[in-house]
Scaffold this motif. Structure first.
Motif, PDB file in Angstrom:
ATOM      1  N   GLU A 175      43.365  52.839  36.778  1.00 33.60           N
ATOM      2  CA  GLU A 175      44.778  52.976  36.450  1.00 33.60           C
ATOM      3  C   GLU A 175      45.172  54.448  36.319  1.00 33.60           C
ATOM      4  N   ASN A 186      51.006  47.329  37.378  1.00 31.15           N
ATOM      5  CA  ASN A 186      51.958  46.225  37.295  1.00 31.15           C
ATOM      6  C   ASN A 186      52.661  46.004  38.625  1.00 31.15           C
ATOM      7  N   HIS A 189      49.161  43.182  43.315  1.00 29.05           N
ATOM      8  CA  HIS A 189      48.168  42.102  43.323  1.00 29.05           C
ATOM      9  C   HIS A 189      46.771  42.714  43.440  1.00 29.05           C
ATOM     10  N   ARG A 204      39.322  39.876  33.751  1.00 27.65           N
ATOM     11  CA  ARG A 204      39.982  39.525  32.488  1.00 27.65           C
ATOM     12  C   ARG A 204      40.837  40.671  31.953  1.00 27.65           C
ATOM     13  N   HIS A 207      43.966  40.963  34.020  1.00 24.33           N
ATOM     14  CA  HIS A 207      44.869  39.870  33.659  1.00 24.33           C
ATOM     15  C   HIS A 207      45.589  40.170  32.336  1.00 24.33           C
ATOM     16  N   ALA A 208      44.866  40.774  31.396  1.00 28.24           N
ATOM     17  CA  ALA A 208      45.469  41.128  30.114  1.00 28.24           C
ATOM     18  C   ALA A 208      46.551  42.182  30.264  1.00 28.24           C
ATOM     19  N   LYS A 209      46.515  42.935  31.363  1.00 28.19           N
ATOM     20  CA  LYS A 209      47.537  43.933  31.657  1.00 28.19           C
ATOM     21  C   LYS A 209      48.647  43.364  32.536  1.00 28.19           C
ATOM     22  N   ALA A 210      48.727  42.025  32.608  1.00 29.03           N
ATOM     23  CA  ALA A 210      49.771  41.334  33.373  1.00 29.03           C
ATOM     24  C   ALA A 210      49.674  41.590  34.870  1.00 29.03           C
ATOM     25  N   VAL A 211      48.446  41.798  35.358  1.00 26.48           N
ATOM     26  CA  VAL A 211      48.211  41.956  36.789  1.00 26.48           C
ATOM     27  C   VAL A 211      47.784  40.609  37.364  1.00 26.48           C
ATOM     28  N   GLN A 212      48.362  40.244  38.506  1.00 30.74           N
ATOM     29  CA  GLN A 212      47.954  39.018  39.169  1.00 30.74           C
ATOM     30  C   GLN A 212      46.615  39.250  39.853  1.00 30.74           C
TER      31      GLN A 212
END
Length: 373
Positions: A175, A186, A189, A204, A207-212
């Motif tokens: 990131e 964000n 994908h 995981r 996913h917790a960072k709202a990433v598909q």
């Protein structure tokens, strides 16, 4: 590391070394990531064995740590290519530990290709190998027959905290590099290739960072595990690559072959959790791709109508920021020391082995005494 922290770490390893010292210490050769905190561990290895040389992993060498280690032991060059040649590997072992009983401390299966020759023709005796990584574990375990004991700490419960935190550091570094390019996670994908300990941790955290997140793994059991945890699971490699704006490779084997790169969507970022030589077939990438530096640790690969970004030249992206997992790494290092004593006792048959539960409990209790502050 502050002086008092180094003193505590040295005290911890002094106690661990006292616990696992053998009556007749063997010689040893140590492959390791030579990170800033590593000299304390290296000294501990030298306390319970006659450490003849350290072989730092090429892409993870801290200059200060190397200078400190070289004050008390020789550092040699480590090369996957050289160690793949059994004769070259044998010549090296003879040059450092001729005629001695030796324990080989490995990170990534470097000694695996030459192990038969080493055990058969070495003038001393290979007591065994201690392997630290899942990638290396597989390199040894996939052999039909091992010529000596291999003690693996790769799947130890003491390594679980490290694996989780390595996943965090991979996501952090990825990131950070993307943000330096003006991009964010964000809305992008992500594809995670490999759903082992590290891959599942990375998935995981993304996913917790709202990433598909989509997962691809050649193992159907792991694909089923990923699906049960709520991740999309790709049916095939190429389709998964086409839709991903971020690809994180966590297999310990070759994740992307030369033909796979053309399937990447324009502007996709590619990062790995290990070395480029293990995860990426960059040498096979068509010559029509040009390479330009797009930023610190970011390379743009481009040809007519297609481009993608490679982070940290395809090497473990988290090493850019030190790959720190805090004091939890000392649990694994202590288990490696326990493995030296286990091999020195000489009663293990050729094959894969683990450190026993009693020794692991001793390590955990000692670690908690020093680091549960």
């Amino acid at each position: 590391m502050e002086q008092f922290e180094r003193a505590r770490l040295d005290s911890y390893f002094t106690r661990i070394a006292a616990e696992f010292t053998s009556a007749a210490p063997p010689a040893s050769l140590l492959v390791t990531h030579l990170l800033p905190e590593r000299p304390s561990f290296v000294r501990a290895v030298g306390t319970i064995s006659a450490l003849r040389a350290v072989l730092p992993k090429p892409k993870s060498i801290d200059t200060g740590a190397r200078r400190e280690v070289e004050r008390f032991v020789q550092c040699d060059e480590l090369s996957r290519k050289a160690f793949t040649d059994p004769e070259a590997c044998l010549d090296y072992i003879e040059s450092r530990v001729a005629g001695e009983p030796v324990v080989l401390l490995d990170v990534g299966g470097y000694f695996a290709p030459a192990l038969d020759v080493l055990c058969d023709r070495f003038s001393g005796r290979v007591l065994g190998v201690i392997e630290d990584t899942e990638n290396g574990h597989k390199r040894y375990a996939e052999r039909d027959k091992l010529p000596c004991p291999v003690v693996s700490v790769a799947r130890s419960p003491l390594k679980d905290p490290e694996d989780f935190l390595v996943g965090q550091s991979v996501v952090f570094s990825t990131e950070a590099l993307m943000r330096a390019q003006g991009d964010i996670l964000n809305g992008r994908h992500a594809l995670v290739i490999g759903f082992g300990k590290l891959g599942s941790s990375i998935a995981r955290l993304l996913h917790a960072k709202a990433v598909q997140v989509t997962v691809y793994d050649i193992d159907p059991v792991r694909r089923a595990q990923a699906l049960s945890q709520g991740f999309s699971v790709a049916r095939d490699h190429e389709t998964a690559l086409t839709g991903a704006g971020l690809v994180l490779c966590a297999t310990g084997a070759v994740s992307l072959l030369r033909e796979d790169f053309s399937a990447l969507r324009n502007g996709a970022y590619v990062a790995t959790v290990t070395s480029s030589e293990d995860e990426l077939d960059l040498d096979g990438l068509p010559a029509i791709y040009s390479r330009t530096r797009a930023g610190d640790h970011v390379t743009r690969y481009q040809t007519t109508g297609h481009y993608f970004y490679l982070l940290n030249d395809g090497n473990a992206v988290n090493f850019i920021h030190g790959a720190s997992v805090g004091p939890f790494i000392y649990l694994v290092q202590a288990e490696i020391l326990a493995g030296i004593r286990l091999l020195t006792q000489g009663d293990l048959a050729p094959g894969m082995h683990e450190v026993g539960a009693t020794d692991r409990a001793t390590i955990a209790a000692t670690w908690l005494h020093y680091f549960n502050r």
